[in-house]
Design a protein around this motif. Structure first.
Motif, PDB file in Angstrom:
ATOM      1  N   LYS A   1      -2.475 -10.002  -7.321  1.00 15.32           N
ATOM      2  CA  LYS A   1      -2.582  -9.230  -8.561  1.00 15.32           C
ATOM      3  C   LYS A   1      -2.572  -7.730  -8.297  1.00 15.32           C
ATOM      4  O   LYS A   1      -2.078  -6.962  -9.102  1.00 15.32           O
ATOM      5  CB  LYS A   1      -3.848  -9.618  -9.314  1.00 15.32           C
ATOM      6  CG  LYS A   1      -3.766 -10.986  -9.932  1.00 15.32           C
ATOM      7  CD  LYS A   1      -4.964 -11.279 -10.785  1.00 15.32           C
ATOM      8  CE  LYS A   1      -4.803 -12.653 -11.379  1.00 15.32           C
ATOM      9  NZ  LYS A   1      -5.762 -12.935 -12.406  1.00 15.32           N
ATOM     10  N   ASP A   2      -3.163  -7.320  -7.172  1.00 18.66           N
ATOM     11  CA  ASP A   2      -3.196  -5.888  -6.842  1.00 18.66           C
ATOM     12  C   ASP A   2      -2.058  -5.548  -5.869  1.00 18.66           C
ATOM     13  O   ASP A   2      -2.272  -4.945  -4.829  1.00 18.66           O
ATOM     14  CB  ASP A   2      -4.560  -5.490  -6.289  1.00 18.66           C
ATOM     15  CG  ASP A   2      -4.987  -6.344  -5.103  1.00 18.66           C
ATOM     16  OD1 ASP A   2      -4.339  -7.364  -4.836  1.00 18.66           O
ATOM     17  OD2 ASP A   2      -5.970  -5.960  -4.448  1.00 18.66           O
ATOM     18  N   TYR A   3      -0.856  -5.911  -6.247  1.00 12.65           N
ATOM     19  CA  TYR A   3       0.334  -5.755  -5.407  1.00 12.65           C
ATOM     20  C   TYR A   3       0.579  -4.294  -5.035  1.00 12.65           C
ATOM     21  O   TYR A   3       0.832  -3.976  -3.878  1.00 12.65           O
ATOM     22  CB  TYR A   3       1.541  -6.328  -6.154  1.00 12.65           C
ATOM     23  CG  TYR A   3       2.847  -6.145  -5.451  1.00 12.65           C
ATOM     24  CD1 TYR A   3       3.185  -6.947  -4.371  1.00 12.65           C
ATOM     25  CD2 TYR A   3       3.742  -5.170  -5.849  1.00 12.65           C
ATOM     26  CE1 TYR A   3       4.384  -6.794  -3.713  1.00 12.65           C
ATOM     27  CE2 TYR A   3       4.951  -5.006  -5.197  1.00 12.65           C
ATOM     28  CZ  TYR A   3       5.263  -5.821  -4.137  1.00 12.65           C
ATOM     29  OH  TYR A   3       6.449  -5.660  -3.493  1.00 12.65           O
ATOM     30  N   TYR A   4       0.485  -3.389  -5.986  1.00  3.88           N
ATOM     31  CA  TYR A   4       0.776  -1.977  -5.710  1.00  3.88           C
ATOM     32  C   TYR A   4      -0.296  -1.346  -4.823  1.00  3.88           C
ATOM     33  O   TYR A   4       0.008  -0.537  -3.957  1.00  3.88           O
ATOM     34  CB  TYR A   4       0.924  -1.201  -7.023  1.00  3.88           C
ATOM     35  CG  TYR A   4       2.146  -1.634  -7.787  1.00  3.88           C
ATOM     36  CD1 TYR A   4       3.416  -1.322  -7.322  1.00  3.88           C
ATOM     37  CD2 TYR A   4       2.038  -2.392  -8.938  1.00  3.88           C
ATOM     38  CE1 TYR A   4       4.547  -1.736  -7.991  1.00  3.88           C
ATOM     39  CE2 TYR A   4       3.159  -2.806  -9.620  1.00  3.88           C
ATOM     40  CZ  TYR A   4       4.415  -2.475  -9.145  1.00  3.88           C
ATOM     41  OH  TYR A   4       5.521  -2.880  -9.802  1.00  3.88           O
ATOM     42  N   LYS A   5      -1.536  -1.736  -5.013  1.00  2.00           N
ATOM     43  CA  LYS A   5      -2.618  -1.232  -4.159  1.00  2.00           C
ATOM     44  C   LYS A   5      -2.399  -1.690  -2.715  1.00  2.00           C
ATOM     45  O   LYS A   5      -2.539  -0.905  -1.789  1.00  2.00           O
ATOM     46  CB  LYS A   5      -3.960  -1.721  -4.680  1.00  2.00           C
ATOM     47  CG  LYS A   5      -5.138  -1.252  -3.883  1.00  2.00           C
ATOM     48  CD  LYS A   5      -6.434  -1.820  -4.426  1.00  2.00           C
ATOM     49  CE  LYS A   5      -7.576  -1.459  -3.526  1.00  2.00           C
ATOM     50  NZ  LYS A   5      -8.794  -2.172  -3.876  1.00  2.00           N
TER      51      LYS A   5
ATOM     52  N   GLU B   1      -1.632   0.572   0.782  1.00  2.00           N
ATOM     53  CA  GLU B   1      -2.485   0.468   1.967  1.00  2.00           C
ATOM     54  C   GLU B   1      -1.765  -0.183   3.149  1.00  2.00           C
ATOM     55  O   GLU B   1      -2.393  -0.524   4.145  1.00  2.00           O
ATOM     56  CB  GLU B   1      -3.729  -0.346   1.633  1.00  2.00           C
ATOM     57  CG  GLU B   1      -4.628   0.303   0.606  1.00  2.00           C
ATOM     58  CD  GLU B   1      -5.766  -0.599   0.175  1.00  2.00           C
ATOM     59  OE1 GLU B   1      -5.760  -1.799   0.538  1.00  2.00           O
ATOM     60  OE2 GLU B   1      -6.646  -0.108  -0.532  1.00  2.00           O
ATOM     61  N   PHE B   2      -0.456  -0.353   3.049  1.00  9.32           N
ATOM     62  CA  PHE B   2       0.284  -1.073   4.087  1.00  9.32           C
ATOM     63  C   PHE B   2       0.238  -0.359   5.432  1.00  9.32           C
ATOM     64  O   PHE B   2       0.114  -1.007   6.475  1.00  9.32           O
ATOM     65  CB  PHE B   2       1.735  -1.275   3.654  1.00  9.32           C
ATOM     66  CG  PHE B   2       2.512  -2.116   4.607  1.00  9.32           C
ATOM     67  CD1 PHE B   2       2.263  -3.466   4.721  1.00  9.32           C
ATOM     68  CD2 PHE B   2       3.484  -1.552   5.418  1.00  9.32           C
ATOM     69  CE1 PHE B   2       2.976  -4.253   5.604  1.00  9.32           C
ATOM     70  CE2 PHE B   2       4.202  -2.327   6.303  1.00  9.32           C
ATOM     71  CZ  PHE B   2       3.950  -3.677   6.391  1.00  9.32           C
ATOM     72  N   SER B   3       0.322   0.962   5.446  1.00 12.00           N
ATOM     73  CA  SER B   3       0.279   1.678   6.730  1.00 12.00           C
ATOM     74  C   SER B   3      -1.083   1.506   7.400  1.00 12.00           C
ATOM     75  O   SER B   3      -1.172   1.380   8.620  1.00 12.00           O
ATOM     76  CB  SER B   3       0.603   3.156   6.534  1.00 12.00           C
ATOM     77  OG  SER B   3      -0.352   3.755   5.700  1.00 12.00           O
ATOM     78  N   ASN B   4      -2.154   1.472   6.606  1.00 11.08           N
ATOM     79  CA  ASN B   4      -3.489   1.225   7.148  1.00 11.08           C
ATOM     80  C   ASN B   4      -3.552  -0.187   7.740  1.00 11.08           C
ATOM     81  O   ASN B   4      -4.119  -0.400   8.816  1.00 11.08           O
ATOM     82  CB  ASN B   4      -4.541   1.402   6.052  1.00 11.08           C
ATOM     83  CG  ASN B   4      -5.945   1.272   6.579  1.00 11.08           C
ATOM     84  OD1 ASN B   4      -6.221   1.573   7.734  1.00 11.08           O
ATOM     85  ND2 ASN B   4      -6.840   0.817   5.735  1.00 11.08           N
TER      86      ASN B   4
END
Length: 146
Positions: free
Chosen positions: A37-41, A45-48
């Motif tokens: 559900k929080d796909y954009y969040k 945070e993908f680099s983290n």
């Protein structure tokens, strides 16, 4: 009345459209929980997440997962000081989010058993996460519950 090629084309089209409508109706009834559900969040945070994966890469063989009779056994290497703290195990099933399972492992446990009655048979992505010296670590493995 004689059956001609025109009748055959009409019969074919009726059968084809009936099949297409039934296929669309079947597809609409299927569960498609492949995205959180929080796909954009999570995307932000993908680099983290990649930094955590890079830091944890050397520890990927320190966590082993095995099928046993009625249980799933998690074995944590005792030689790694990073694995001494509290850990969280997350069973992610891509096909149905109702089958996901999140468990906490107490600090100091070198082995942990998960009852298979809590899991369905099939493929899971199992993520073991923990913190050591205020830095998060995470090991993700594919696992098939039999």
């Amino acid at each position: 009345m004689k059956f001609s090629w025109g009748h055959g084309v009409i019969v074919f089209l009726v059968l084809f459209f009936t099949w297409m409508v039934s296929f669309v109706m079947f597809s609409l009834k299927q569960n498609n929980d492949l995205v959180t559900k929080d796909y954009y969040k999570k995307g932000a945070e993908f680099s983290n997440h990649m930094e955590i994966q890079k830091r944890s890469y050397s520890l990927k063989d320190s966590v082993s997962i095995k099928n046993q009779e009625g249980h799933v056994l998690f074995a944590f290497a005792e030689v790694c000081p990073e694995l001494k703290g509290e850990k969280q195990i997350y069973f992610y099933r891509a096909s149905d989010k109702k089958d996901d399972l999140k468990l906490n492992v107490p600090a100091g446990d070198a082995q942990f058993l998960v009852d298979k009655s809590q899991l369905k048979h099939g493929r899971y992505n199992v993520t073991v996460s923990w913190e050591y010296n205020q830095e998060p670590y995470e090991v993700t493995k594919d696992f098939f519950v039999r």
